[in-house]
Design an enzyme around this catalytic site. Structure first.
Site, PDB file in Angstrom:
ATOM      1  N   SER A 171       7.001 -10.708  -5.661  1.00  0.00           N
ATOM      2  CA  SER A 171       8.153 -10.196  -4.915  1.00  0.00           C
ATOM      3  C   SER A 171       8.008 -10.575  -3.456  1.00  0.00           C
ATOM      4  CB  SER A 171       8.233  -8.675  -5.039  1.00  0.00           C
ATOM      5  OG  SER A 171       9.165  -8.139  -4.107  1.00  0.00           O
ATOM      6  N   TYR A 204       3.159  -0.941  -3.261  1.00  0.00           N
ATOM      7  CA  TYR A 204       3.926  -1.929  -4.028  1.00  0.00           C
ATOM      8  C   TYR A 204       3.736  -3.326  -3.438  1.00  0.00           C
ATOM      9  CZ  TYR A 204       7.797  -4.314  -6.304  1.00  0.00           C
ATOM     10  OH  TYR A 204       8.544  -5.215  -7.031  1.00  0.00           O
TER      11      TYR A 204
END
Length: 303
Positions: free
Chosen positions: A148, A174
């Site tokens: 990501s 994350y």
């Protein structure tokens, strides 16, 4: 934009996809099933997985859709899954590590590992390593790690706080797990034999799925999604790069790259630091027991 492949271009190929019952995972399953691939869905929930499997069969007219159940936060279940997959399939052409979570607070897995790090990174690391022999024995096989652009929020790595031991922030956790995906991709590519499986990672874009939204009901987050809605990709659009990396002849033999919108691009500067990648690799081996003698794995599976 992804260049379309010919119909049935994946005929005879076996594709394993984690997190396959919704979002990008399901969209990738659907697209590759329509190209004729044998799809191996790995899902945590039996009921949701079975509903998705039936939907993919109905929409793709492809009956070769298998479902395996595994909680990827559990190393014991990952090891069991690897045994089941290598027992049933003598070849794996594509492994797509897609499953991921975003936790609002610090929680620990059954292996006493912070849940985001366990699911988003260690699951990729462990499953790939356990399937690597089969992948390397399959000609022109491919490994795809779902990273990501969120990895770019991590400018430096505190190895004493990898699991939020000192302080926990959901977005930092994350972002760190996604940086770990990229570091793993680059390091694995460096360690792979010349004719082994290729390994790449990718950024799917900001995608409109259920990921994270069910856990975060704060008004500002809902407002943010509403404002950004015109710029948010559908699950199908988010899966395009994944499908491209899995099926396109354009990336045959290409390894150790980070892709966005079907093009290789630069990831963050820190992701290219080999000493950081090596340290992550060593820590990941320790946390998964892959630095132990092989008989240990047999004993764990039998317990």
């Amino acid at each position: 934009m992804m260049k379309a492949e010919l119909p049935n271009s994946m005929q005879g190929k076996t594709v394993v996809i984690t997190g396959a019952n919704s979002g990008i995972g399901k969209a990738a399953c659907m697209a590759l099933a329509k190209q004729g691939a044998q799809i191996v869905m790995v899902c945590r929930n039996q009921e949701k997985g079975e509903l998705a499997r039936k939907d993919i069969i109905a929409c793709s007219s492809n009956q070769q859709i298998d479902l395996f159940i595994c909680d990827l936060a559990s190393q014991q279940q990952i090891r069991r899954l690897a045994v089941e997959l290598t027992t049933k399939f003598d070849r794996i052409d594509v492994l797509i590590n897609n499953a991921g979570i975003l936790m609002p607070d610090r929680q620990l897995s059954e292996d006493v590992i912070e849940l985001t790090f366990a699911t988003n990174h260690l699951a990729y690391f462990l499953l790939t390593r356990l399937l690597l022999k089969t992948l390397n024995n399959t000609p022109f096989s491919r490994i795809i790690n779902m990273a990501s652009g969120a990895h770019q929020i991590i400018r430096q790595v505190d190895f004493d706080n990898l699991q939020g031991e000192k302080s926990y922030n959901q977005w930092q956790a994350y972002g760190l797990s996604k940086l770990a995906n990229i570091l793993f991709t680059y390091e694995l590519s460096r360690r792979q034999p010349q004719y082994g499986a290729t390994v790449n990672c990718m950024h799917p874009g900001v995608v409109s799925t259920n990921f994270g939204q069910k856990k975060f009901n704060a008004g500002w987050i809902k407002l943010g999604f509403k404002i950004l809605k015109p710029f948010i990709r559908t699950a199908e659009q988010g899966a395009e790069t994944c499908v491209f990396l899995a099926s396109s002849s354009e990336v045959k033999g290409i390894s150790g790259k980070y892709f966005d919108t079907c093009k290789a691009v630069r990831s963050s500067a820190i992701s290219y630091e080999p000493h950081i990648a090596t340290r992550f690799w060593e820590i990941s081996e320790q946390l998964t027991g892959l630095n132990q003698p092989e008989p240990l794995f047999t004993r764990k599976l039998q317990q």
